[in-house]
Design a protein around this motif. Sequence first.
Motif, PDB file in Angstrom:
ATOM      1  N   HIS A   9       0.840  -1.254  -0.087  1.00 47.26           N
ATOM      2  CA  HIS A   9      -0.059   0.134  -0.054  1.00 47.26           C
ATOM      3  C   HIS A   9       0.888   1.214  -0.130  1.00 47.26           C
ATOM      4  O   HIS A   9       0.558   2.217  -0.586  1.00 47.26           O
ATOM      5  CB  HIS A   9      -1.001   0.142   1.190  1.00 47.26           C
ATOM      6  N   GLN A  10       1.969   1.253   0.820  1.00 46.82           N
ATOM      7  CA  GLN A  10       2.954   2.415   0.958  1.00 46.82           C
ATOM      8  C   GLN A  10       3.477   2.537  -0.603  1.00 46.82           C
ATOM      9  O   GLN A  10       3.610   3.792  -0.930  1.00 46.82           O
ATOM     10  CB  GLN A  10       4.049   2.099   1.654  1.00 46.82           C
ATOM     11  N   ALA A  13       0.876   4.091  -2.987  1.00 43.90           N
ATOM     12  CA  ALA A  13       0.385   5.386  -2.659  1.00 43.90           C
ATOM     13  C   ALA A  13       1.525   6.390  -3.124  1.00 43.90           C
ATOM     14  O   ALA A  13       1.341   7.352  -3.870  1.00 43.90           O
ATOM     15  CB  ALA A  13       0.297   5.404  -1.066  1.00 43.90           C
ATOM     16  N   HIS A  14       2.802   6.002  -2.980  1.00 40.53           N
ATOM     17  CA  HIS A  14       3.960   6.648  -3.470  1.00 40.53           C
ATOM     18  C   HIS A  14       3.866   6.795  -4.994  1.00 40.53           C
ATOM     19  O   HIS A  14       4.105   7.957  -5.390  1.00 40.53           O
ATOM     20  CB  HIS A  14       5.341   6.271  -2.884  1.00 40.53           C
ATOM     21  N   GLU A  57      -3.492  15.646  -1.330  1.00 41.85           N
ATOM     22  CA  GLU A  57      -3.397  14.042  -1.570  1.00 41.85           C
ATOM     23  C   GLU A  57      -2.250  13.804  -0.777  1.00 41.85           C
ATOM     24  O   GLU A  57      -2.516  12.533  -0.023  1.00 41.85           O
ATOM     25  CB  GLU A  57      -3.088  13.778  -2.983  1.00 41.85           C
ATOM     26  N   ALA A  61      -2.267  11.232   2.347  1.00 41.20           N
ATOM     27  CA  ALA A  61      -1.589   9.765   2.606  1.00 41.20           C
ATOM     28  C   ALA A  61      -0.405   9.732   3.595  1.00 41.20           C
ATOM     29  O   ALA A  61      -0.342   8.635   4.293  1.00 41.20           O
ATOM     30  CB  ALA A  61      -0.704   9.409   1.027  1.00 41.20           C
ATOM     31  N   LEU A  66       0.582   6.378   4.829  1.00 40.61           N
ATOM     32  CA  LEU A  66       1.146   5.259   3.527  1.00 40.61           C
ATOM     33  C   LEU A  66       2.374   5.673   3.149  1.00 40.61           C
ATOM     34  O   LEU A  66       3.019   5.142   2.319  1.00 40.61           O
ATOM     35  CB  LEU A  66       0.091   5.495   2.687  1.00 40.61           C
TER      36      LEU A  66
END
Length: 93
Positions: A9-10, A13-14, A57, A61, A66
């Motif tokens: 997920h991280q 997200a990045h 955004e 995050a 994230l």
Amino acid sequence: MASDMIINHQEKAHALLKADADKILKLIKVQMDNLTMPQCPLYEEVLDTQMFGLSREIDFAVRLGLIEESDGKVILGQLERELSALHEASLKK
């Protein structure tokens, strides 16, 4: 397994935030090449709106855990440098 999911997920997200930053850069390139000059209020409005949206955004995050705040600053900083270089290049034309 849970830690793998968090890392996934991280990373996702990045990658999504970086893709959004790239979209802003492309949008501004097209606008500068075809539509308006950097001094135009429309250009400034689009840039301000897009940069604000991206910063929100990134903030979201970060709050979700994230990405690290420092990573978000890196994404914004890179985009700002690229936009500045693009702006300078357009003024030299």
